[in-house]
Design an enzyme around this catalytic site. Sequence first.
Site, PDB file in Angstrom:
ATOM      1  N   CYS A 393       0.830  -1.211   0.000  1.00  0.00           N
ATOM      2  CA  CYS A 393       0.000   0.000   0.000  1.00  0.00           C
ATOM      3  C   CYS A 393       0.864   1.261   0.000  1.00  0.00           C
ATOM      4  CB  CYS A 393      -0.969  -0.006   1.176  1.00  0.00           C
ATOM      5  SG  CYS A 393      -2.213  -1.308   1.075  1.00  0.00           S
ATOM      6  N   ALA A 394       1.991   1.171  -0.705  1.00  0.00           N
ATOM      7  CA  ALA A 394       2.892   2.314  -0.885  1.00  0.00           C
ATOM      8  C   ALA A 394       3.489   2.186  -2.283  1.00  0.00           C
ATOM      9  CB  ALA A 394       3.981   2.328   0.182  1.00  0.00           C
TER      10      ALA A 394
END
Length: 475
Positions: A393-394
């Site tokens: 999630c980056a």
Amino acid sequence: MSARPNTSSSAASTTTATTVSAGSEDPACGAPLPVLGRDVTVPLVTGGEVTYAALDYAASAPALQRVWDDVAAYAPYYGSVHRGAGYLSQLSTDLFENSRRTVAEFLGCRADDQVVFTRSTTDSLNLLAAALPAGCQVFVFETEHHASLLPWRDARVTYLNAPRTPAEAVATLERALAERDPDAPALVCVTGASNVTGELWPVRELTAAAHAHGARIVLDAAQLVPHHAVDIAELGVDWIAFSGHKLYAPFGSGVLAGRADWLQDAEPYLAGGGASRKVARRADGGVDVDWHATAARHEAGSPNVIGVYAIASACQALTEAGFDALAAREQRLVAEVRAGLAAVPEVQVLSLFGDDAPRVGVLSFVVEGWNSSHFAAALSAEYGIGVRDGLFCAHPLVRTLLGSDPQDPGECGAPEAEPGERSLNAIRVSFGAGTPDEHVERFVRAVRELVSDGARWNYRTEEGRCVPDRDGAAA
């Protein structure tokens, strides 16, 4: 029946769950804090079972046994807060509000700061985004987790390139702030510790830069508060956000703490009971609402009392264990993992600030010749080790660290490459106060064996995940 919970502000704990066995929970003795799941065994594809090595703390840390015991002792006294005159409701209300004070104390909040309970870090930052003044400018590095990268949809957002040193991070922010509209409100959002590399960011320096240019700053501390003492007043940040499930508490609770003015001036995050102080019909048939000015303004509905109490219990447990001792033990594990990975030439540890940058117990890496999902699947199936693979999630940060084009394929949790093919994902190992030494030792040994000998089982891609093949052992 369990003893009545202790609702005093000085002890977010129950009378039945605070006993500590001599030496067994003391991190200064080199032992981990007891967590749920520490004795769980899992099957191996190669036969037999092994105690599960949970090395995915950056996603969700296992709940402390102390926290679970506290929650269990409170459960018989469960009641809706701020709603009833009955004993259980009053007791639950006291516990809820005293938990707020415990969290404020844990974070070193200033006297006029507010602690708002939310569902998660993501929820906390979306709440703050909804409370931004009109025309607010937001400055955020591309290195942020999506929880702090994406909520600012109604603001003017400036995305800053990934810095390669802490000094460059400060200089990049200062240049951007110098060019902003000085008459508009501004907010800087920055992480305390990267969820990808574990590297610590120069929070004090970034805060000083923000304030020097008339901007405020919010700290995403989801990966920082489980590993280090965090003091809002000492750091000087305006807000801090974190999640309970990173802090050894169960899912479903989070915190936004800090300055009250923007929160008091904004419309409630959710409209409903609890947020409203007074509601009255008007003569024209409409409704007038007087909203609370306290934290309740943004806590509409029946709150997650158990989740809030669990956070407070975790704060108390970590404080009592002592962050200096916890951090010292964790750094020993970090050094062991880094040394083990450095001894395998095919392994590349990802870093923004360099190999010697201080970090918490979070490291991501890629292995030459391996699809990251395949490697993670083999760690699980053949060694009983749980890590994470993907983009965490980056996405912009991981792609920058891998040197890939931002438009290259690859999705968080859904790798497109087959086992053996290169993937645009990485592998993340993370640990903390509940990690036994043996889990780290097993991980280092497993990495070495997989790289030198290969997987002992066949794997296939199924619904976007790499899983053991039913056909059995590798030739």
